[in-house]
Scaffold this active site. Structure first.
Site, PDB file in Angstrom:
ATOM      1  N   HIS A 147      30.429  74.351  -0.369  1.00  0.00           N
ATOM      2  CA  HIS A 147      31.951  73.906  -0.235  1.00  0.00           C
ATOM      3  C   HIS A 147      32.256  72.386  -0.447  1.00  0.00           C
ATOM      4  O   HIS A 147      33.269  71.717  -0.155  1.00  0.00           O
ATOM      5  CB  HIS A 147      32.847  74.459   0.784  1.00  0.00           C
ATOM      6  CG  HIS A 147      33.288  76.049   0.525  1.00  0.00           C
ATOM      7  ND1 HIS A 147      32.652  76.949  -0.435  1.00  0.00           N
ATOM      8  CD2 HIS A 147      34.495  76.528   0.545  1.00  0.00           C
ATOM      9  CE1 HIS A 147      33.187  77.938  -0.428  1.00  0.00           C
ATOM     10  NE2 HIS A 147      34.460  77.852   0.278  1.00  0.00           N
ATOM     11  N   ASP A 160      40.588  74.136   9.043  1.00  0.00           N
ATOM     12  CA  ASP A 160      41.815  74.916   8.522  1.00  0.00           C
ATOM     13  C   ASP A 160      41.273  76.197   7.896  1.00  0.00           C
ATOM     14  O   ASP A 160      41.970  77.058   8.173  1.00  0.00           O
ATOM     15  CB  ASP A 160      42.665  74.078   7.662  1.00  0.00           C
ATOM     16  CG  ASP A 160      43.250  72.844   8.235  1.00  0.00           C
ATOM     17  OD1 ASP A 160      43.398  72.901   9.380  1.00  0.00           O
ATOM     18  OD2 ASP A 160      43.704  71.950   7.387  1.00  0.00           O
ATOM     19  N   GLU A 187      49.455  69.307  13.327  1.00  0.00           N
ATOM     20  CA  GLU A 187      48.965  69.046  11.940  1.00  0.00           C
ATOM     21  C   GLU A 187      50.318  68.430  11.302  1.00  0.00           C
ATOM     22  O   GLU A 187      51.418  68.769  11.854  1.00  0.00           O
ATOM     23  CB  GLU A 187      48.422  70.167  11.342  1.00  0.00           C
ATOM     24  CG  GLU A 187      46.861  70.150  11.444  1.00  0.00           C
ATOM     25  CD  GLU A 187      46.074  70.709  10.192  1.00  0.00           C
ATOM     26  OE1 GLU A 187      46.761  70.829   9.056  1.00  0.00           O
ATOM     27  OE2 GLU A 187      44.893  71.090  10.405  1.00  0.00           O
TER      28      GLU A 187
HETATM   29  P1  FAD Z   1      27.987  72.620   2.072  1.00  0.00           P
HETATM   30  O1  FAD Z   1      29.073  72.105   1.212  1.00  0.00           O
HETATM   31  O2  FAD Z   1      27.300  73.459   1.364  1.00  0.00           O
HETATM   32  O3  FAD Z   1      27.072  71.342   2.360  1.00  0.00           O
HETATM   33  C1  FAD Z   1      27.617  69.962   2.758  1.00  0.00           C
HETATM   34  C2  FAD Z   1      26.614  69.102   3.314  1.00  0.00           C
HETATM   35  O4  FAD Z   1      25.913  69.430   4.392  1.00  0.00           O
HETATM   36  C3  FAD Z   1      25.436  69.207   2.238  1.00  0.00           C
HETATM   37  O5  FAD Z   1      24.895  67.776   1.897  1.00  0.00           O
HETATM   38  C4  FAD Z   1      24.324  69.944   2.653  1.00  0.00           C
HETATM   39  O6  FAD Z   1      23.113  69.754   2.165  1.00  0.00           O
HETATM   40  C5  FAD Z   1      24.492  69.908   4.171  1.00  0.00           C
HETATM   41  N1  FAD Z   1      24.284  71.027   5.083  1.00  0.00           N
HETATM   42  C6  FAD Z   1      24.637  72.262   4.977  1.00  0.00           C
HETATM   43  N2  FAD Z   1      24.439  73.024   5.761  1.00  0.00           N
HETATM   44  C7  FAD Z   1      23.497  72.288   6.395  1.00  0.00           C
HETATM   45  C8  FAD Z   1      22.492  72.479   7.758  1.00  0.00           C
HETATM   46  N3  FAD Z   1      22.753  73.815   8.180  1.00  0.00           N
HETATM   47  N4  FAD Z   1      21.935  71.607   8.277  1.00  0.00           N
HETATM   48  C9  FAD Z   1      21.973  70.139   7.549  1.00  0.00           C
HETATM   49  N5  FAD Z   1      22.990  69.898   6.581  1.00  0.00           N
HETATM   50  C10 FAD Z   1      23.558  70.862   5.938  1.00  0.00           C
HETATM   51  N6  FAD Z   1      36.727  70.135   6.340  1.00  0.00           N
HETATM   52  C11 FAD Z   1      37.242  69.892   7.644  1.00  0.00           C
HETATM   53  O7  FAD Z   1      36.713  68.956   8.420  1.00  0.00           O
HETATM   54  N7  FAD Z   1      38.530  70.571   7.920  1.00  0.00           N
HETATM   55  C12 FAD Z   1      38.984  71.410   7.096  1.00  0.00           C
HETATM   56  O8  FAD Z   1      40.049  71.999   7.304  1.00  0.00           O
HETATM   57  C13 FAD Z   1      38.434  71.795   5.814  1.00  0.00           C
HETATM   58  N8  FAD Z   1      38.910  72.646   5.234  1.00  0.00           N
HETATM   59  C14 FAD Z   1      38.454  72.935   3.833  1.00  0.00           C
HETATM   60  C15 FAD Z   1      38.770  73.741   3.029  1.00  0.00           C
HETATM   61  C16 FAD Z   1      38.231  74.123   2.045  1.00  0.00           C
HETATM   62  C17 FAD Z   1      38.699  75.211   0.763  1.00  0.00           C
HETATM   63  C18 FAD Z   1      37.094  73.432   1.485  1.00  0.00           C
HETATM   64  C19 FAD Z   1      36.435  73.629  -0.101  1.00  0.00           C
HETATM   65  C20 FAD Z   1      36.624  72.343   2.160  1.00  0.00           C
HETATM   66  C21 FAD Z   1      37.068  72.182   3.456  1.00  0.00           C
HETATM   67  N9  FAD Z   1      36.578  71.257   4.269  1.00  0.00           N
HETATM   68  C22 FAD Z   1      37.186  70.927   5.397  1.00  0.00           C
HETATM   69  C23 FAD Z   1      35.285  70.339   4.085  1.00  0.00           C
HETATM   70  C24 FAD Z   1      34.137  71.060   4.474  1.00  0.00           C
HETATM   71  O9  FAD Z   1      34.058  70.484   5.859  1.00  0.00           O
HETATM   72  C25 FAD Z   1      32.996  70.435   3.638  1.00  0.00           C
HETATM   73  O10 FAD Z   1      32.981  71.219   2.527  1.00  0.00           O
HETATM   74  C26 FAD Z   1      31.523  70.869   4.216  1.00  0.00           C
HETATM   75  O11 FAD Z   1      30.727  70.390   3.329  1.00  0.00           O
HETATM   76  C27 FAD Z   1      31.271  72.155   4.733  1.00  0.00           C
HETATM   77  O12 FAD Z   1      31.120  73.044   3.581  1.00  0.00           O
HETATM   78  P2  FAD Z   1      30.040  73.925   3.624  1.00  0.00           P
HETATM   79  O13 FAD Z   1      29.612  74.555   5.008  1.00  0.00           O
HETATM   80  O14 FAD Z   1      29.970  75.012   2.582  1.00  0.00           O
HETATM   81  O15 FAD Z   1      28.469  73.031   3.506  1.00  0.00           O
END
Ligand code: FAD
Length: 515
Positions: free
Chosen positions: A87, A150, A263
């Site tokens: 994401h 969120d 918020e």
């Molecule tokens: P990914 O996008 O897959 O990874 C993000 C980064 O973290 C990459 O660099 C990856 O290599 C690294 N990573 C992933 N997993 C690990 C792990 N286990 N150990 C070490 N590194 C790792 N953020 C907020 O703070 N508040 C919100 O309300 C919020 N709402 C969101 C809503 C939507 C619809 C979206 C798309 C994003 C939102 N986000 C929010 C942002 C979110 O925090 C980031 O997208 C974050 O990257 C987490 O997504 P993910 O778990 O899919 O991680």
């Protein structure tokens, strides 16, 4: 010419499953979770702007598998990206020509752990979605974590590597302040356990560390008794000064008359169904009476969103408490919207948005989002230049703006923040319709640049949240005084710069392309 690593030659001891045919499409489930992302899926992220094809996608089942993959990458001069739920917006979870580790495939078991102080935490996988953590905790123990995002279709490891903020952050701190222990594989292939007491430098490095120092395989998340219900309230303001004054008063208030969630968002002063008045009321409640908006109001209005937790279906004390809490606020009388929902439904509220967006195609299209943390001292100026001017017609999605407190973020964490004690999250969550029905993505990105430049040229105390930079000097500027510590931590925990290449902070020696 790029030739890809043959997954059959992976030579991982006890190999986890590998997707390497390069042809498949993702096997996303109806809840939007990728159980077995293929090379195609792992070449992009939610942002849909950056594309980078990995050599292979690995599906680790255990910490040993993660360590094996990192060691393999070390010997093959490859990079490794942990993919949570993919994401990220700007390719942060991608690995161009390297390995992508599908963190969702890790053993998903959850366990309740009791702490010496009599409290409890959940021991969860780094690849668990927050919605899975919520369901397990509430169903089995009627407990829940304190701090959320969120949207809950994000992974524990993904948000701990960034920050993890929502309306509870002012009170309980962000998600990075709500973890007591992590199990991790560092970039040197070592499996470690860290906490504030043991290996504390690594512990704080990981928190907001953009995945640069280690891959989080498990985390202990503190729990509290889960409330049964919430009263969810939205009130509307026409003057930004009054909105911020009330919001800041609420986030600095402590004790029994503090809200459990604060918020808010800016919206367009028009009948536009996405950007305007209809974006405020709850679906089941009264509609927006635009006749109540004071004459002479500007192009943008503001909605403060607050919540009170409670445990009974009907509770007069809640009515009284909420009345008392709302009375001093300076919102436009008559433009208040109130609904009672279960705690789980409230936390799952963006799921409904996701369903609608999937149905109309905007979930799958590009998302040029921009997230900023801006000091309270600069937020009125930001409103004048950005909300009231650059964005006065809206962005085709929410424009969040709400305050949080710096003291809730430990300075030993990797996260870079404004210096101000009160700062605002500004989240421009764009869902543009595909071109030519909607704007061209490069035009939207140019508008994002304009906003960041506006912050720079006006000298605001601000930081990008979930940042994306291309050059080392930009990263050094982002971290400011924290840059030398960040570089030292990289040398200590990932000396070959194997991890999280999509962040583009450090360069790995060029990946060895096997022919
Ligand atoms: P990914 O996008 O897959 O990874 C993000 C980064 O973290 C990459 O660099 C990856 O290599 C690294 N990573 C992933 N997993 C690990 C792990 N286990 N150990 C070490 N590194 C790792 N953020 C907020 O703070 N508040 C919100 O309300 C919020 N709402 C969101 C809503 C939507 C619809 C979206 C798309 C994003 C939102 N986000 C929010 C942002 C979110 O925090 C980031 O997208 C974050 O990257 C987490 O997504 P993910 O778990 O899919 O991680």
């Amino acid at each position: 010419m790029i030739a890809y690593l043959d997954p059959q030659q992976n030579q991982t001891p006890n190999p986890p499953s590998v997707a390497g045919d390069g042809t498949g499409t993702g096997t996303g489930t109806s809840n939007g979770t990728e159980t077995e992302p293929s090379i195609t899926t792992a070449s992009s992220d939610f942002g849909g702007i950056i594309h980078a094809v990995p050599a292979a996608v690995i599906h680790p089942k255990s910490i040993t598998d993660v360590a094996s993959a990192i060691r393999l990458a070390g010997t093959r001069h490859l990079s490794v990206a942990a993919r949570g739920n993919g994401h990220s917006i700007s390719g942060q979870s991608l690995s161009d020509g390297g390995l992508v580790l599908n963190m969702r495939s890790l053993d998903a078991k959850v366990e309740l752990v009791s702490l010496p102080d009599g409290k409890y935490c959940a021991d969860v996988s780094g690849g668990a979605l927050w919605e899975e953590v919520l369901e397990w905790c509430v169903k089995n123990y009627n407990m829940a974590p304190l701090s959320w995002t969120d949207y809950l279709g994000l992974t524990v490891g993904g948000t701990l590597s960034n920050g993890g903020v929502s309306g509870q952050a002012f009170r309980h701190g962000p998600q990075v302040a709500n973890v007591v222990q992590m199990e991790v594989v560092t970039g040197d292939g070592e499996c470690r356990v860290c906490s504030a007491a043991d290996s504390s430098d690594l512990f704080y490095a990981l928190l907001g560390g953009f995945g640069q120092f280690g891959i989080i395989t498990r985390a202990h998340i503190p729990l509290q008794p889960a409330p049964r219900m919430v009263r969810w309230i939205r009130v509307v303001y026409d003057k930004f000064e009054e909105y911020t004054a009330d919001a800041e008063r609420l986030v600095t208030r402590t004790g029994p008359d503090a809200f459990d969630y604060v918020e808010g968002f800016a919206f367009v002063n028009s009948s536009d169904p996405v950007n305007g008045w209809p974006s405020v009321p709850f679906p089941s409640g009264p509609s927006f009476d635009a006749g109540l908006i004071p004459v002479g109001s500007g192009p943008v209005l503001y909605c403060l969103e607050v919540v009170v937790h409670y445990n009974h279906q009907r509770n007069d004390k809640v009515d009284e408490k909420v009345d008392d809490m709302l009375r001093p606020l300076n919102y436009i009388r008559g433009l208040e919207f109130i609904v009672d929902v279960s705690y789980v439904d409230f936390l799952s509220r963006v799921k409904h948005v996701e369903k609608e967006a999937r149905a109309n195609g905007s979930w799958e299209s590009a998302h040029p989002w921009l997230n900023l943390f801006i000091a309270s001292s600069d937020i009125l100026d930001f409103d004048r230049h950005v909300f009231k001017h650059i964005l006065k017609h809206g962005i085709g999605g929410p424009m969040l703006v709400y305050p949080m407190l710096r003291r809730k973020w430990d300075r030993r964490m990797s996260v870079a923040l404004p210096e101000s004690e009160i700062f605002y999250l500004v989240a421009l969550l764009r869902f543009p319709r595909p071109y030519p029905e909607g704007p061209r993505i490069d035009e939207v990105l140019a508008q994002n640049h304009e906003i960041v430049n506006c912050c720079r040229s006006n000298g605001y105390d601000f930081k990008l949240y979930l940042p994306h930079y291309e050059t080392e000097s930009d990263w050094a500027e982002h971290f400011g005084d924290g840059w030398s510590r960040f570089v030292r931590r990289k040398a200590d925990y990932d000396p070959m710069a194997i991890l999280a290449p999509g962040q583009k902070i450090f360069s790995r020696a060029a990946p060895l392309r096997l022919l």
